[in-house]
Design a protein around this motif. Structure first.
Motif, PDB file in Angstrom:
ATOM      1  N   GLU A  87      16.891  78.243  13.200  1.00  0.00           N
ATOM      2  CA  GLU A  87      16.418  79.500  13.779  1.00  0.00           C
ATOM      3  C   GLU A  87      15.887  79.285  15.202  1.00  0.00           C
ATOM      4  N   ILE A  88      15.140  78.198  15.406  1.00  0.00           N
ATOM      5  CA  ILE A  88      14.620  77.950  16.768  1.00  0.00           C
ATOM      6  C   ILE A  88      15.771  77.555  17.703  1.00  0.00           C
ATOM      7  N   LYS A  89      16.723  76.803  17.187  1.00  0.00           N
ATOM      8  CA  LYS A  89      17.888  76.468  18.026  1.00  0.00           C
ATOM      9  C   LYS A  89      18.617  77.750  18.444  1.00  0.00           C
ATOM     10  N   ARG A  90      18.717  78.695  17.501  1.00  0.00           N
ATOM     11  CA  ARG A  90      19.390  79.965  17.817  1.00  0.00           C
ATOM     12  C   ARG A  90      18.634  80.721  18.915  1.00  0.00           C
ATOM     13  N   GLN A  91      17.305  80.724  18.807  1.00  0.00           N
ATOM     14  CA  GLN A  91      16.505  81.428  19.820  1.00  0.00           C
ATOM     15  C   GLN A  91      16.625  80.737  21.182  1.00  0.00           C
ATOM     16  N   ILE A  92      16.651  79.397  21.162  1.00  0.00           N
ATOM     17  CA  ILE A  92      16.808  78.650  22.421  1.00  0.00           C
ATOM     18  C   ILE A  92      18.158  78.992  23.047  1.00  0.00           C
ATOM     19  N   ARG A  93      19.187  79.017  22.209  1.00  0.00           N
ATOM     20  CA  ARG A  93      20.535  79.330  22.722  1.00  0.00           C
ATOM     21  C   ARG A  93      20.562  80.724  23.355  1.00  0.00           C
ATOM     22  N   GLN A  94      19.924  81.655  22.665  1.00  0.00           N
ATOM     23  CA  GLN A  94      19.893  83.038  23.179  1.00  0.00           C
ATOM     24  C   GLN A  94      19.240  83.101  24.566  1.00  0.00           C
ATOM     25  N   THR A 105      22.933  66.001  29.336  1.00  0.00           N
ATOM     26  CA  THR A 105      21.748  66.186  30.182  1.00  0.00           C
ATOM     27  C   THR A 105      21.813  67.592  30.762  1.00  0.00           C
ATOM     28  N   SER A 106      20.907  68.460  30.307  1.00  0.00           N
ATOM     29  CA  SER A 106      20.927  69.816  30.846  1.00  0.00           C
ATOM     30  C   SER A 106      19.545  70.207  31.337  1.00  0.00           C
ATOM     31  N   THR A 107      19.572  70.989  32.405  1.00  0.00           N
ATOM     32  CA  THR A 107      18.315  71.449  33.005  1.00  0.00           C
ATOM     33  C   THR A 107      18.445  72.960  33.191  1.00  0.00           C
ATOM     34  N   PRO A 108      18.275  73.713  32.111  1.00  0.00           N
ATOM     35  CA  PRO A 108      18.585  75.152  32.175  1.00  0.00           C
ATOM     36  C   PRO A 108      17.770  75.882  33.249  1.00  0.00           C
ATOM     37  N   LEU A 109      18.524  76.420  34.203  1.00  0.00           N
ATOM     38  CA  LEU A 109      17.947  77.089  35.370  1.00  0.00           C
ATOM     39  C   LEU A 109      17.226  78.373  34.948  1.00  0.00           C
ATOM     40  N   ASN A 110      15.963  78.481  35.357  1.00  0.00           N
ATOM     41  CA  ASN A 110      15.172  79.704  35.134  1.00  0.00           C
ATOM     42  C   ASN A 110      14.729  79.930  33.683  1.00  0.00           C
ATOM     43  N   CYS A 111      14.933  78.957  32.804  1.00  0.00           N
ATOM     44  CA  CYS A 111      14.599  79.156  31.387  1.00  0.00           C
ATOM     45  C   CYS A 111      13.296  78.477  31.007  1.00  0.00           C
ATOM     46  N   GLY A 112      12.736  77.673  31.913  1.00  0.00           N
ATOM     47  CA  GLY A 112      11.570  76.860  31.571  1.00  0.00           C
ATOM     48  C   GLY A 112      10.435  77.638  30.927  1.00  0.00           C
ATOM     49  N   SER A 133       7.120  78.932  26.232  1.00  0.00           N
ATOM     50  CA  SER A 133       6.317  79.799  25.358  1.00  0.00           C
ATOM     51  C   SER A 133       6.928  79.902  23.968  1.00  0.00           C
ATOM     52  N   LEU A 134       8.261  79.843  23.863  1.00  0.00           N
ATOM     53  CA  LEU A 134       8.871  79.847  22.520  1.00  0.00           C
ATOM     54  C   LEU A 134       8.324  78.685  21.684  1.00  0.00           C
ATOM     55  N   LEU A 135       8.163  77.535  22.334  1.00  0.00           N
ATOM     56  CA  LEU A 135       7.719  76.340  21.608  1.00  0.00           C
ATOM     57  C   LEU A 135       6.194  76.188  21.618  1.00  0.00           C
ATOM     58  N   GLY A 136       5.519  77.162  22.190  1.00  0.00           N
ATOM     59  CA  GLY A 136       4.047  77.150  22.180  1.00  0.00           C
ATOM     60  C   GLY A 136       3.446  76.005  22.969  1.00  0.00           C
ATOM     61  N   ARG A 137       4.131  75.574  24.025  1.00  0.00           N
ATOM     62  CA  ARG A 137       3.591  74.492  24.847  1.00  0.00           C
ATOM     63  C   ARG A 137       2.656  75.078  25.911  1.00  0.00           C
ATOM     64  N   PRO A 138       1.630  74.330  26.309  1.00  0.00           N
ATOM     65  CA  PRO A 138       0.639  74.883  27.239  1.00  0.00           C
ATOM     66  C   PRO A 138       1.151  75.005  28.679  1.00  0.00           C
ATOM     67  N   ALA A 139       0.392  75.763  29.472  1.00  0.00           N
ATOM     68  CA  ALA A 139       0.764  76.020  30.874  1.00  0.00           C
ATOM     69  C   ALA A 139       0.742  74.751  31.721  1.00  0.00           C
ATOM     70  N   SER A 140       0.098  73.698  31.226  1.00  0.00           N
ATOM     71  CA  SER A 140       0.049  72.419  31.958  1.00  0.00           C
ATOM     72  C   SER A 140       1.384  71.675  31.872  1.00  0.00           C
ATOM     73  N   GLU A 141       2.309  72.199  31.072  1.00  0.00           N
ATOM     74  CA  GLU A 141       3.588  71.503  30.879  1.00  0.00           C
ATOM     75  C   GLU A 141       4.735  72.295  31.488  1.00  0.00           C
ATOM     76  N   LYS A 142       5.705  71.558  32.026  1.00  0.00           N
ATOM     77  CA  LYS A 142       6.910  72.185  32.592  1.00  0.00           C
ATOM     78  C   LYS A 142       8.145  71.529  31.995  1.00  0.00           C
ATOM     79  N   LEU A 143       9.133  72.338  31.660  1.00  0.00           N
ATOM     80  CA  LEU A 143      10.372  71.785  31.103  1.00  0.00           C
ATOM     81  C   LEU A 143      11.118  70.989  32.174  1.00  0.00           C
ATOM     82  N   THR A 144      11.458  69.748  31.833  1.00  0.00           N
ATOM     83  CA  THR A 144      12.194  68.894  32.771  1.00  0.00           C
ATOM     84  C   THR A 144      13.657  68.764  32.360  1.00  0.00           C
TER      85      THR A 144
END
Ligand code: IYR
Length: 240
Positions: free
Chosen positions: A95-102, A188-195, A200-211
């Motif tokens: 389910e989370i993979k599906r939401q990430i894909r979306q 290796t993917s760096t999805p543009l503008n999805c960070g 927030s989908l994964l509930g990670r704090p604002a101190s973290e950025k998707l790399t």
């Protein structure tokens, strides 16, 4: 390399990165013979030279132990003041993979059609990529690497993470090598503008950025990869 400001941020109290009385211990080091070192370096090159970015994944499950081992390996990377500024979010929930894909496909459609522009999309044509990303739901695991720009100690004091960008990039390289070494493939993917949406989908704090986002698994049967070749040593090295 730009020098990071060494000034403390504002008046807030900062936690030291390391204890002032940090103990130093003898290095565990075994000296290798020259022959063995040459052989090992060749073997390691041969192994890593077989790594390919794969865009077609099998749905076959991967033992979780392997995933834990490769993430432990990525966590051996050096980091600024040993702050270890990384979080590896491991997603196997369909389910989370599906939401990430979306999230990613919605953004990537805009990227490909509007943001990337003609030159970029023309450059990518030979790779046969587009905004439809089946690998995000086919691969048994998605690993999302977040860089922590800072963290908080249990007592609430803030700890600065020096060179978090470089540290996390180093750990991503080691992660790719560990995945390959375990007989798995990744992209290796760096999805543009999805960070922010993925954070927030994964509930990670604002101190973290998707790399980085890596699907990890086995290749689909009859998986094709582009016929690319690596630059020879003389084109990537200058000697003085
Ligand atoms: N991030 C997009 C586009 C893309 C960009 C580069 I540069 C590539 O080498 C491959 C793809 C995507 O994943 O489709």
């Amino acid at each position: 390399m730009e020098l990071e400001s060494s000034k403390d941020e504002g008046d807030e109290e900062l936690a030291p990165a390391l204890p002032s009385d940090l103990k130093h211990i003898p290095l565990q080091f075994e000296r290798m013979s020259k022959d063995r070192a040459v052989k090992k370096s060749e073997e390691f090159y041969d192994l890593l030279n077989k790594r390919r970015t794969v865009r077609h994944f099998s749905k076959e499950p991967v033992p979780k132990e392997i995933i834990y081992n490769i993430i432990k390996t990525a966590g051996t990377a050096p980091s600024g003041a040993h702050t270890e500024p990384w979080t590896f979010a491991v997603v196997s929930s369909p389910e989370i993979k599906r939401q990430i894909r979306q999230i990613i496909e919605d953004e990537e459609e805009i990227n490909y059609k509007k943001r990337m522009g003609k030159v970029w999309t023309t450059d990518l044509k030979p790779l046969r990529t587009n905004w439809v990303k089946e690998y995000l739901t086919d691969a048994p695991y998605l690993i999302l690497v977040f860089k922590q720009m800072y963290s908080f100690k249990e007592d609430g004091t803030k700890k600065l993470h020096y060179y978090n960008e470089q540290s996390v990039s180093l750990s991503c390289g080691i992660l790719l090598a560990a995945i390959h070494c375990a007989g798995l493939v990744s992209l290796t993917s760096t999805p543009l503008n999805c960070g922010p949406a993925l954070r927030s989908l994964l509930g990670r704090p604002a101190s973290e950025k998707l790399t980085l986002l890596l699907p990890v698994g086995y290749p689909a049967e009859e998986c094709l990869v582009p016929d690319l070749h690596r630059k020879p040593l003389e084109d990537i090295m200058v000697e003085f």
